[in-house]
Motif scaffolding. Structure first.
Motif, PDB file in Angstrom:
ATOM      1  N   TRP A 177      -6.261 -23.219  10.981  1.00  0.00           N
ATOM      2  CA  TRP A 177      -7.565 -23.031  10.359  1.00  0.00           C
ATOM      3  C   TRP A 177      -8.507 -24.117  10.839  1.00  0.00           C
ATOM      4  N   ASP A 178      -9.700 -23.710  11.141  1.00  0.00           N
ATOM      5  CA  ASP A 178     -10.732 -24.687  11.455  1.00  0.00           C
ATOM      6  C   ASP A 178     -11.862 -24.483  10.466  1.00  0.00           C
ATOM      7  N   SER A 179     -12.855 -25.313  10.554  1.00  0.00           N
ATOM      8  CA  SER A 179     -13.949 -25.251   9.596  1.00  0.00           C
ATOM      9  C   SER A 179     -15.226 -25.681  10.289  1.00  0.00           C
ATOM     10  N   PRO A 199      -2.410 -20.699   7.590  1.00  0.00           N
ATOM     11  CA  PRO A 199      -3.055 -21.934   8.061  1.00  0.00           C
ATOM     12  C   PRO A 199      -2.675 -22.317   9.487  1.00  0.00           C
ATOM     13  N   PRO A 212      -6.517 -22.039  -6.114  1.00  0.00           N
ATOM     14  CA  PRO A 212      -6.927 -22.648  -4.844  1.00  0.00           C
ATOM     15  C   PRO A 212      -6.568 -21.819  -3.608  1.00  0.00           C
ATOM     16  N   GLN A 213      -5.698 -20.851  -3.774  1.00  0.00           N
ATOM     17  CA  GLN A 213      -5.305 -20.060  -2.610  1.00  0.00           C
ATOM     18  C   GLN A 213      -5.787 -18.631  -2.772  1.00  0.00           C
ATOM     19  N   ALA A 247     -15.380 -24.072  -7.580  1.00  0.00           N
ATOM     20  CA  ALA A 247     -14.375 -24.819  -8.350  1.00  0.00           C
ATOM     21  C   ALA A 247     -13.690 -25.886  -7.507  1.00  0.00           C
ATOM     22  N   TRP A 248     -13.379 -25.557  -6.250  1.00  0.00           N
ATOM     23  CA  TRP A 248     -12.540 -26.463  -5.446  1.00  0.00           C
ATOM     24  C   TRP A 248     -13.336 -27.392  -4.566  1.00  0.00           C
ATOM     25  N   CYS A 249     -14.663 -27.394  -4.716  1.00  0.00           N
ATOM     26  CA  CYS A 249     -15.491 -28.405  -4.035  1.00  0.00           C
ATOM     27  C   CYS A 249     -15.353 -29.702  -4.816  1.00  0.00           C
ATOM     28  N   CYS A 284     -16.051 -32.181   3.740  1.00  0.00           N
ATOM     29  CA  CYS A 284     -14.587 -32.303   3.732  1.00  0.00           C
ATOM     30  C   CYS A 284     -13.907 -31.002   4.149  1.00  0.00           C
ATOM     31  N   GLY A 285     -14.655 -29.877   4.097  1.00  0.00           N
ATOM     32  CA  GLY A 285     -14.105 -28.604   4.557  1.00  0.00           C
ATOM     33  C   GLY A 285     -13.380 -27.794   3.489  1.00  0.00           C
ATOM     34  N   ASN A 286     -13.308 -28.313   2.268  1.00  0.00           N
ATOM     35  CA  ASN A 286     -12.550 -27.597   1.230  1.00  0.00           C
ATOM     36  C   ASN A 286     -13.081 -26.194   0.956  1.00  0.00           C
ATOM     37  N   MET A 337     -11.770 -23.758   3.434  1.00  0.00           N
ATOM     38  CA  MET A 337     -10.316 -23.546   3.356  1.00  0.00           C
ATOM     39  C   MET A 337      -9.972 -22.618   2.185  1.00  0.00           C
ATOM     40  N   VAL A 338     -10.684 -22.781   1.056  1.00  0.00           N
ATOM     41  CA  VAL A 338     -10.361 -21.937  -0.106  1.00  0.00           C
ATOM     42  C   VAL A 338     -11.055 -20.591  -0.054  1.00  0.00           C
ATOM     43  N   VAL A 393      -0.922 -20.637  -8.024  1.00  0.00           N
ATOM     44  CA  VAL A 393      -0.937 -20.491  -6.562  1.00  0.00           C
ATOM     45  C   VAL A 393      -0.311 -19.147  -6.203  1.00  0.00           C
TER      46      VAL A 393
END
Lengths: 379, 267
Positions: A306-308, A95, A85-86, A358-360, A274-276, A279-280, A45
């Protein structure tokens, strides 16, 4: 910002890995808050580094669609990992941020949001793909008539220490987006890590006067042409080891033509909304306001978070949300990211870092979706 | 200008009291709340009871007896605004496990004198009996959300209670995704935000105590859960704990296979 002038570019220098300690100490001594990669909860991270010992030495990662695992490397590389992830967005475009606050007083006074320039950030370990993402954010958040004060407050005065990529992951595709794995501008210092046998070295280039000044204070020695060439070759080899490829050709055209493609239903069947991914994503910048009042009603604050485009409320107009289906929301995201972003901001919104793959949690891979949309269109 | 202080009532039906405790647990803000409303009926806090009507009623618990089914109608009549708090009140709670079993059998096994127990065959949410103005989800509810709703009601503004996935708050909090990075089963992608992504912050998978998010994708979540090693039955059980009687989670629990075209190699 890092995009200062490069009067006389000094020749590349060589640092032993142990000099990272001196580098972090020097940055902290200059008053920088040093942000960089570190291990927490099974991932690399981005967090504040108090010393170079916080860096993820010897940590590699295995990634795939919907999967990320740390692994032990057989060397002590500090930057031998692909994207976690960040991204630097977490630092520069946080955020949640205070926009303004107000108190009900006789004169109705109001106060501004974040105190400007509370700290100067040094960003240590910025990959070329992520450097490209910062340039995208610069364009989006400061390139218009109104620069975003939260972003500029955190971005202005940054010192950027890029690290060229010699270790692409299975979900990486920066070389097909033209953003990496090497870099030639936008940094104060650029490092290329060489780990071979017992040797652990960094080839260093200064991109700005401030970078050169910091480098001058480090235990560096001149880098001979041989080692500079080795660094160049390591970066060149990384370009050939990308786990993914983005299809060449005009993606704005492809996506405009694919508006009605049946393939969107196929993606929607797999998409969790889910918005992941947003976000990433190091360039997804959307926020939504959040009005907070205390119980007395005499103190109010406006925050933004943060919105999505995967949130139903994101497209809520009078009467309801415009994009209710998963199909419509995934199409909106991909079409903006790879298509209409060009028209709006003059570049792609994608830098090929592979985080959204990766983070989906459902393992949706935008490079494969683009291939499938192209195939469906051709068929 | 004189204003009358709004009155607040707190009611308990079939529940564990944890959600009411969230109000007492507001600590720093509790005195501010007490300064803005008159607590007229809150048996867990005080035996002092004032007669209705009440401006705001917070209702905890589900309906499990005929007497409670009558009582909730009286509460509704006495309440200008009725807010249900917690998974029992909004979805029937853990005790709705009886909805899928024989309550008489349970009763004969658990109680020495089952004939003393008078209970309905099902546990149902408050909204199945009376109109509800706001619902606060969770087991237990989040006290930040509770304060947000009370504050919004006092000021006449819309409460900020999003219906998107837990993943939003998880990423905003800076958590590492337990599904992607650890292979831990997690209901976060199909569960409503509001807890602040509490469990993943402690490396635990979300168990869905806030109930379904706005547009859950059953097959995609089934694929995720199966890939972390869960069986069909595990998937069903995961959905049917804190939101056993929620029709959306019941529907999700019936889907135990993922859509085609997804890699299943993460475990």
């Amino acid at each position: 910002m890092a995009s200062g002038t490069r009067p006389r570019t000094p020749p590349p220098a060589l640092l032993d890995a142990t000099a990272l300690e001196a580098l972090v100490d020097a940055l902290r001594a200059r008053g920088f808050t040093v942000m960089g990669p570190t291990v927490r909860d099974g991932a690399v991270v981005i967090a504040e580094l108090t010393s170079a010992a916080d860096l993820p030495y010897g940590v590699g990662v295995d990634t795939d669609a919907g999967r990320y695992r740390l692994r032990a490397r057989d060397d002590r590389a500090a930057f031998g990992h692909s994207a976690g992830p960040q991204s630097w967005k977490n630092v520069l475009h946080p955020p949640r941020a205070l926009v303004w606050s107000a108190d009900r007083t006789p004169d109705g006074s109001m106060a501004g949001g974040e105190p400007a320039r509370e700290r100067r950030y040094a960003l240590l370990g910025v990959r070329p793909c992520d450097l490209a993402a910062i340039k995208v954010l610069d364009r989006v958040l400061t390139g218009g008539r109104q620069a975003d004060p939260v972003y500029t407050g955190r971005r202005d005065g940054n010192l950027i220490i890029a690290v060229e990529c010699t270790e692409p992951g299975a979900v990486c595709f920066c070389s097909s987006m033209g953003t990496g794995p090497g870099t030639d501008d936008g940094f104060d210092l650029a490092l290329t890590e060489l780990v071979d046998g017992g040797e652990h070295l960094f080839v260093v280039r200064a991109g700005t006067g401030e970078g050169a000044e910091i480098l001058a204070g480090l235990p560096a020695r001149p880098a001979d042409e041989g080692i500079v060439e080795r660094a160049r070759e390591a970066v060149g080899a990384a370009a050939g080891r990308m786990g993914r490829t983005m299809r060449p050709g005009s993606l704005p055209d492809l996506l405009a033509e694919a508006r009605g493609s049946p393939h969107w239903d196929d993606v929607a069947a797999r998409c969790l909304t889910c918005g992941n991914c947003t976000m990433v994503c190091p360039t997804c910048f959307c926020t939504t306001p959040e009005d907070v009042t205390d119980l007395t009603g005499d103190h109010a604050e406006r925050w933004r978070r943060w919105d999505s485009c995967f949130d139903l409320d994101f497209s809520y107009l009078h009467g309801g949300s415009v994009r209710t289906s998963g199909r419509a929301r995934y199409r909106q995201w991909l079409t903006h990211k790879l298509g209409t972003w060009h028209e709006q901001f003059g570049s792609s919104g994608c830098v090929g870092c592979g985080r959204c793959i990766a983070w989906c949690p459902a393992g949706i891979d935008l490079t494969r979706e683009i291939d499938a949309l192209a195939a469906a269109g051709a068929g | 200008m004189t204003t009358t202080v709004p009155t607040l009532a707190v009611w308990k039906f079939a529940s564990c009291d944890g959600c009411q405790l969230s109000l007492l647990d507001c600590e720093d803000e509790l005195l501010a709340v007490a300064g803005r409303v008159r607590v007229a009926h809150f048996l867990e806090a005080s035996r002092h009871v004032e007669p209705g009507p009440y401006d705001v009623s917070l209702v905890e618990g589900s309906i499990t007896t005929a007497a409670d089914a009558r009582r909730i109608r009286d509460v509704r009549k006495m309440s200008r605004t009725l807010v249900t708090i917690g998974a029992c009140a909004t979805a029937g709670g853990v005790q709705a496990l009886r909805n899928f079993a024989d309550v008489d059998e349970f009763r004969s096994l658990v109680y020495a004198r089952p004939e003393y127990v008078s209970a309905l065959a099902t546990s149902t949410p408050i909204a199945a009996h009376v109109d509800v103005d706001h619902e606060l989800h969770g087991c237990p509810i989040d006290r930040g959300q509770l304060l947000e709703v009370i504050t919004a009601l006092l000021l006449g503004r819309r409460p900020d209670v999003p219906a998107h996935s837990v993943c939003f708050q998880c990423k905003q909090r800076g958590n590492v995704c337990v599904a992607v990075a650890h292979g831990t089963p997690c209901l976060g992608p199909v569960t409503r935000a509001g807890c602040g992504a509490l469990c993943p912050a402690y490396r635990r998978g979300c168990y869905g105590c806030f109930g379904p998010m706005e547009t859950p994708n059953a097959a995609a979540e089934a694929a995720l859960l199966r890939a972390t090693g869960l069986s069909d039955e595990d998937v069903r059980r995961m959905y049917r704990t804190f939101h056993t009687a929620d029709p959306v989670f019941i529907a999700l629990s019936e889907v135990t296979a993922g859509p085609a075209g997804r890699p299943d190699d993460r475990a």
